[in-house]
Design a protein around this motif. Sequence first.
Motif, mmCIF file in Angstrom:
data_model
loop_
_atom_site.group_PDB
_atom_site.id
_atom_site.type_symbol
_atom_site.label_atom_id
_atom_site.label_comp_id
_atom_site.label_asym_id
_atom_site.label_seq_id
_atom_site.Cartn_x
_atom_site.Cartn_y
_atom_site.Cartn_z
ATOM 1 N N ALA A 1 0.828 -1.206 0.000
ATOM 2 C CA ALA A 1 0.000 0.000 0.000
ATOM 3 C C ALA A 1 0.862 1.255 0.000
ATOM 4 O O ALA A 1 0.595 2.221 -0.730
ATOM 5 C CB ALA A 1 -0.931 -0.010 1.205
ATOM 6 N N LEU A 2 1.909 1.251 0.808
ATOM 7 C CA LEU A 2 2.799 2.409 0.860
ATOM 8 C C LEU A 2 3.573 2.586 -0.445
ATOM 9 O O LEU A 2 3.776 3.711 -0.915
ATOM 10 C CB LEU A 2 3.776 2.281 2.031
ATOM 11 C CG LEU A 2 3.195 2.479 3.428
ATOM 12 C CD1 LEU A 2 4.256 2.210 4.493
ATOM 13 C CD2 LEU A 2 2.624 3.888 3.599
ATOM 14 N N ASN A 3 4.016 1.485 -1.031
ATOM 15 C CA ASN A 3 4.737 1.589 -2.305
ATOM 16 C C ASN A 3 3.900 2.316 -3.352
ATOM 17 O O ASN A 3 4.406 3.167 -4.096
ATOM 18 C CB ASN A 3 5.112 0.202 -2.823
ATOM 19 C CG ASN A 3 6.297 -0.401 -2.096
ATOM 20 O OD1 ASN A 3 6.984 0.274 -1.341
ATOM 21 N ND2 ASN A 3 6.535 -1.683 -2.314
ATOM 22 N N PHE A 4 2.625 1.957 -3.417
ATOM 23 C CA PHE A 4 1.740 2.603 -4.381
ATOM 24 C C PHE A 4 1.636 4.103 -4.120
ATOM 25 O O PHE A 4 1.866 4.917 -5.013
ATOM 26 C CB PHE A 4 0.338 1.982 -4.326
ATOM 27 C CG PHE A 4 0.185 0.719 -5.118
ATOM 28 C CD1 PHE A 4 0.567 0.642 -6.452
ATOM 29 C CD2 PHE A 4 -0.383 -0.413 -4.543
ATOM 30 C CE1 PHE A 4 0.409 -0.524 -7.184
ATOM 31 C CE2 PHE A 4 -0.545 -1.584 -5.264
ATOM 32 C CZ PHE A 4 -0.154 -1.639 -6.585
ATOM 33 N N ILE A 5 1.261 4.484 -2.918
ATOM 34 C CA ILE A 5 0.979 5.905 -2.682
ATOM 35 C C ILE A 5 2.247 6.745 -2.604
ATOM 36 O O ILE A 5 2.214 7.936 -2.935
ATOM 37 C CB ILE A 5 0.100 6.114 -1.436
ATOM 38 C CG1 ILE A 5 0.768 5.558 -0.184
ATOM 39 C CG2 ILE A 5 -1.281 5.513 -1.642
ATOM 40 C CD1 ILE A 5 0.034 5.958 1.087
ATOM 41 N N GLN A 6 3.358 6.157 -2.179
ATOM 42 C CA GLN A 6 4.604 6.925 -2.195
ATOM 43 C C GLN A 6 5.000 7.273 -3.632
ATOM 44 O O GLN A 6 5.401 8.403 -3.930
ATOM 45 C CB GLN A 6 5.712 6.129 -1.507
ATOM 46 C CG GLN A 6 5.571 6.051 0.005
ATOM 47 C CD GLN A 6 6.622 5.159 0.644
ATOM 48 O OE1 GLN A 6 7.072 4.172 0.057
ATOM 49 N NE2 GLN A 6 7.027 5.497 1.853
ATOM 50 N N ARG A 7 4.908 6.287 -4.507
ATOM 51 C CA ARG A 7 5.239 6.503 -5.915
ATOM 52 C C ARG A 7 4.272 7.490 -6.568
ATOM 53 O O ARG A 7 4.687 8.454 -7.217
ATOM 54 C CB ARG A 7 5.199 5.162 -6.653
ATOM 55 C CG ARG A 7 5.284 5.236 -8.161
ATOM 56 C CD ARG A 7 6.633 5.652 -8.633
ATOM 57 N NE ARG A 7 6.714 5.674 -10.093
ATOM 58 C CZ ARG A 7 7.550 6.442 -10.762
ATOM 59 N NH1 ARG A 7 8.387 7.237 -10.131
ATOM 60 N NH2 ARG A 7 7.575 6.416 -12.079
ATOM 61 N N LEU A 8 2.982 7.279 -6.397
ATOM 62 C CA LEU A 8 1.987 8.112 -7.069
ATOM 63 C C LEU A 8 1.951 9.523 -6.499
ATOM 64 O O LEU A 8 1.789 10.500 -7.242
ATOM 65 C CB LEU A 8 0.614 7.454 -6.986
ATOM 66 C CG LEU A 8 0.521 6.073 -7.642
ATOM 67 C CD1 LEU A 8 -0.883 5.506 -7.509
ATOM 68 C CD2 LEU A 8 0.935 6.131 -9.104
ATOM 69 N N SER A 9 2.130 9.652 -5.205
ATOM 70 C CA SER A 9 2.169 10.990 -4.606
ATOM 71 C C SER A 9 3.416 11.744 -5.051
ATOM 72 O O SER A 9 3.388 12.971 -5.217
ATOM 73 C CB SER A 9 2.121 10.892 -3.078
ATOM 74 O OG SER A 9 0.886 10.344 -2.636
ATOM 75 N N GLY A 10 4.514 11.036 -5.276
ATOM 76 C CA GLY A 10 5.717 11.670 -5.803
ATOM 77 C C GLY A 10 5.475 12.235 -7.193
ATOM 78 O O GLY A 10 5.923 13.347 -7.515
ATOM 79 N N ILE A 11 4.766 11.487 -8.029
ATOM 80 C CA ILE A 11 4.448 11.960 -9.380
ATOM 81 C C ILE A 11 3.513 13.165 -9.321
ATOM 82 O O ILE A 11 3.728 14.172 -10.013
ATOM 83 C CB ILE A 11 3.817 10.823 -10.203
ATOM 84 C CG1 ILE A 11 4.861 9.748 -10.503
ATOM 85 C CG2 ILE A 11 3.208 11.358 -11.499
ATOM 86 C CD1 ILE A 11 4.295 8.492 -11.140
ATOM 87 N N ALA A 12 2.479 13.074 -8.494
ATOM 88 C CA ALA A 12 1.538 14.192 -8.368
ATOM 89 C C ALA A 12 2.242 15.447 -7.866
ATOM 90 O O ALA A 12 1.979 16.564 -8.337
ATOM 91 C CB ALA A 12 0.400 13.815 -7.422
ATOM 92 N N THR A 13 3.145 15.265 -6.915
ATOM 93 C CA THR A 13 3.861 16.407 -6.341
ATOM 94 C C THR A 13 4.772 17.063 -7.360
ATOM 95 O O THR A 13 4.785 18.297 -7.508
ATOM 96 C CB THR A 13 4.670 15.954 -5.112
ATOM 97 O OG1 THR A 13 3.776 15.408 -4.134
ATOM 98 C CG2 THR A 13 5.423 17.113 -4.503
ATOM 99 N N LEU A 14 5.533 16.266 -8.104
ATOM 100 C CA LEU A 14 6.422 16.833 -9.111
ATOM 101 C C LEU A 14 5.624 17.515 -10.221
ATOM 102 O O LEU A 14 5.991 18.601 -10.695
ATOM 103 C CB LEU A 14 7.324 15.745 -9.696
ATOM 104 C CG LEU A 14 8.364 16.210 -10.715
ATOM 105 C CD1 LEU A 14 9.258 17.311 -10.150
ATOM 106 C CD2 LEU A 14 9.205 15.029 -11.194
ATOM 107 N N THR A 15 4.531 16.886 -10.629
ATOM 108 C CA THR A 15 3.669 17.508 -11.635
ATOM 109 C C THR A 15 3.185 18.872 -11.169
ATOM 110 O O THR A 15 3.195 19.850 -11.922
ATOM 111 C CB THR A 15 2.463 16.611 -11.947
ATOM 112 O OG1 THR A 15 2.915 15.341 -12.424
ATOM 113 C CG2 THR A 15 1.569 17.244 -13.004
#
Length: 284
Positions: free
Chosen positions: A100-114
């Motif tokens: 669960a953490l792997n998913f949201i850490q990765r996706l939140s990183g993309i959203a943040t950089l975007t």
Amino acid sequence: MLTPKLVTDVVERALAEDCPWGDATVAASIPTDLDFQANLVAREPGLFAGGAVFGETFHQIDPDIHVTNLVPDGTAFSAGDVLASLSGPAAGILTGERVALNFIQRLSGIATLTSLFVAHIGSVDSQARIADTRKTTPGLRALEKHAVSAGGGINHRFSLSDAIMLKDNHLAALGATADSELTEAIQRVKATVGHTTSIIVEVDRLEQIEPVVAAGVTGILLDNFSVEDLRTGVQVINGRCTTEASGGVQLDTVADIATTGVDVISVGAITHGASSLDLGLDAS
């Protein structure tokens, strides 16, 4: 794009990879009747994405796990903020934690950089929009493109099936190596498809623009142009098709690119170069 079936399938694959025949540690140490409560806590600021896969992970592990107060995708947060709460069987929560953490850490990183790229072009007088590319993690494209949307970006074509994009190697394969051959080569391609199919052509020199526009394309991708040449290219095109800047776009250059008048700035780095955010699950 992010359908329930897709979310279900991607979580199933992730859990099959991480605990193919159970969690040995949990089986040896955690009583089956032990309950547990935990909070999802941000260790650094950012923008949240991935709530659907976070919840689905724990649901597939054990439907008796309850995820509450989950912040919506696109929510900005600070270090120390609680982004969700979990309660239920300890065995299931501990087993599903890493996936669960792997998913949201990765996706939140993309959203943040975007969101950072979007903010940079928002600081100048421009109508440009930030778009992703197909430079995504195999098997996770829909999730990563969803994260781009959560960060305020837009999605480019999802797959090779969605639109025609003629790049330099396509044109070379067609024998259109000279600028004078571009118009006819593109028109031959247009003749093979329906009128609703978008056709985008990549160019890397100003001299290619006019023959490409003359073919009646949907859009032109100006690849690795300098800011000065982008500005000139936009003036030459003069609204006859969509203009897209691409190639090596960075945070410190994107605002200048946006001022050239391009419609879209595609940034591969928002997916392939994003760092995972530090989010953790703390007992409560």
